[in-house]
Design an enzyme around this catalytic site. Structure first.
Site, PDB file in Angstrom:
ATOM      1  N   ASN A  11      48.672  36.976  52.404  1.00  0.00           N
ATOM      2  CA  ASN A  11      47.591  36.026  52.117  1.00  0.00           C
ATOM      3  C   ASN A  11      47.386  35.179  53.372  1.00  0.00           C
ATOM      4  O   ASN A  11      48.207  34.334  53.695  1.00  0.00           O
ATOM      5  CB  ASN A  11      47.995  35.151  50.918  1.00  0.00           C
ATOM      6  CG  ASN A  11      46.977  34.052  50.645  1.00  0.00           C
ATOM      7  OD1 ASN A  11      45.887  34.041  51.220  1.00  0.00           O
ATOM      8  ND2 ASN A  11      47.341  33.134  49.754  1.00  0.00           N
ATOM      9  N   LYS A  13      45.131  32.994  53.911  1.00  0.00           N
ATOM     10  CA  LYS A  13      44.555  31.674  53.637  1.00  0.00           C
ATOM     11  C   LYS A  13      43.377  31.422  54.596  1.00  0.00           C
ATOM     12  O   LYS A  13      42.639  32.364  54.876  1.00  0.00           O
ATOM     13  CB  LYS A  13      45.651  30.602  53.702  1.00  0.00           C
ATOM     14  CG  LYS A  13      46.849  30.990  52.815  1.00  0.00           C
ATOM     15  CD  LYS A  13      47.858  29.931  52.611  1.00  0.00           C
ATOM     16  CE  LYS A  13      48.973  30.452  51.702  1.00  0.00           C
ATOM     17  NZ  LYS A  13      49.982  29.467  51.376  1.00  0.00           N
ATOM     18  N   HIS A 113      45.729  31.136  42.637  1.00  0.00           N
ATOM     19  CA  HIS A 113      46.683  30.641  43.623  1.00  0.00           C
ATOM     20  C   HIS A 113      46.865  29.132  43.434  1.00  0.00           C
ATOM     21  O   HIS A 113      45.901  28.425  43.093  1.00  0.00           O
ATOM     22  CB  HIS A 113      46.186  30.952  45.042  1.00  0.00           C
ATOM     23  CG  HIS A 113      47.248  30.729  46.074  1.00  0.00           C
ATOM     24  ND1 HIS A 113      47.556  29.474  46.550  1.00  0.00           N
ATOM     25  CD2 HIS A 113      48.106  31.589  46.678  1.00  0.00           C
ATOM     26  CE1 HIS A 113      48.555  29.583  47.419  1.00  0.00           C
ATOM     27  NE2 HIS A 113      48.905  30.852  47.511  1.00  0.00           N
ATOM     28  N   GLU A 183      54.903  32.469  42.240  1.00  0.00           N
ATOM     29  CA  GLU A 183      54.894  31.639  43.444  1.00  0.00           C
ATOM     30  C   GLU A 183      55.211  30.193  43.057  1.00  0.00           C
ATOM     31  O   GLU A 183      54.282  29.419  42.749  1.00  0.00           O
ATOM     32  CB  GLU A 183      53.523  31.686  44.119  1.00  0.00           C
ATOM     33  CG  GLU A 183      53.155  33.029  44.689  1.00  0.00           C
ATOM     34  CD  GLU A 183      52.255  32.918  45.916  1.00  0.00           C
ATOM     35  OE1 GLU A 183      52.578  33.550  46.925  1.00  0.00           O
ATOM     36  OE2 GLU A 183      51.260  32.176  45.882  1.00  0.00           O
TER      37      GLU A 183
HETATM   38  P1  13P Z   1      54.083  30.929  52.572  1.00  0.00           P
HETATM   39  O1  13P Z   1      54.637  32.324  52.712  1.00  0.00           O
HETATM   40  O2  13P Z   1      53.465  30.422  53.822  1.00  0.00           O
HETATM   41  O3  13P Z   1      55.091  29.985  51.954  1.00  0.00           O
HETATM   42  O4  13P Z   1      52.863  31.020  51.522  1.00  0.00           O
HETATM   43  C1  13P Z   1      53.064  31.678  50.328  1.00  0.00           C
HETATM   44  C2  13P Z   1      51.766  31.831  49.640  1.00  0.00           C
HETATM   45  O5  13P Z   1      51.143  30.860  49.233  1.00  0.00           O
HETATM   46  C3  13P Z   1      51.233  33.198  49.473  1.00  0.00           C
HETATM   47  O6  13P Z   1      50.153  33.237  48.608  1.00  0.00           O
END
Ligand code: 13P
Length: 271
Positions: A11, A13, A113, A183
């Site tokens: 991901n 982002k 998310h 998560e």
């Molecule tokens: P990180 O791996 O940066 O902690 O992020 C996890 C995440 O939100 C994946 O969707």
């Protein structure tokens, strides 16, 4: 016994800033994915990059979903949307529909998310988004997870409600295209030793599958693929993949580091 094949999802982002940078990182990940024998690799880039990074395109409403629950054939990097609109289409300036994302080449959609929930997505909105995505022929990676672990196990109730509200809203026939990513919010974007231990993830994966079975029935519920996400790096990924009885990982920061993400893919493929 060797593993049947993990799903390793990245991901990105809101990174990187330019298509040029995105292409460079992607090319390196694509090379690794090409040599994977059984690992399915998925990348969720910012939406404007999906088509350029090799989204195959697809007719909305026609499922690109083939093969096993983890996403079918390894070799090519599959594209994911990071979110979809809860609406089908219409006067919703700034929103992007599941069908549009499918048409741009996405085969998966991350839904629910914690960063979207923090921005206002309620359980009801998350369920609507999951429905839109499934009906557009996208596989859904539904994110669930508690913000903190309290001493009275109330966090289990939070996760239970998140799973229930979506699974009870969707067409049961489409449930086979669902994957659930655990998560925990307290472990996202932290230092890599903040990720829960494989045993804790294992327990949560059992809890999630049992909860899914309450809605979908034993067969589909207990078979639902479960991923883990939250401060995964090339080091802790090994123990989690080996010992947590999960079906894969949803990786944030480290999925933008081709070397580290490549190592995770390679390791997953070797188990
Ligand atoms: P990180 O791996 O940066 O902690 O992020 C996890 C995440 O939100 C994946 O969707």
């Amino acid at each position: 016994m060797s593993h049947k094949g993990f799903l390793i999802a990245g991901n990105w982002k809101m990174h990187p800033d330019t298509l040029g940078e995105a292409k460079a990182v992607f090319a390196s990940i694509a090379r690794k994915a090409k040599s994977a024998r059984k690992t399915v690799v998925v990348i969720a880039p910012p939406a404007p990059f999906i088509r350029d990074l090799g989204g195959k395109g697809g007719k909305a409403g026609k499922s690109g979903a083939k093969g096993n629950a983890n996403g079918g054939r390894p070799g090519i990097v599959r594209m994911a949307a990071q979110d979809v609109s809860e609406h089908h289409s219409g006067a919703f300036t700034g929103s992007v529909s599941a069908r549009e994302l499918r048409s741009a080449g996405a085969e998966y959609a991350i839904i629910g998310h914690s960063e979207r929930r923090a921005a206002g997505d309620t359980g009801e909105i998350v369920a609507k988004k999951a429905k839109q995505a499934l009906e557009a022929g996208l596989r859904v990676i539904l994110c669930v997870g508690e913000t903190e672990r309290d001493g009275h196990a109330r966090y289990l109730q939070t996760v239970r409600e998140q799973v229930h509200s979506v699974l009870s809203a969707i067409d049961k026939k489409l449930a086979r295209w669902m994957t659930i990513a655990y998560e925990p919010v307290w472990a996202i974007g932290k230092s890599y030793d903040s990720a829960p231990k494989p045993q804790d993830i294992h327990e949560m994966s059992i809890y999630i599958r049992k909860t899914a079975a309450e809605v979908l029935g034993k067969k589909s519920g207990l078979d639902i693929p479960v991923l883990y996400g939250g401060s995964v790096d090339a080091e802790n990924a090994k123990a989690i993949l080996k010992d947590a009885s999960i079906d894969g990982l949803l990786v944030g920061r480290e999925s933008l580091d081709p070397k580290s993400f490549g190592n995770i893919i390679e390791y997953a493929d070797s188990i």
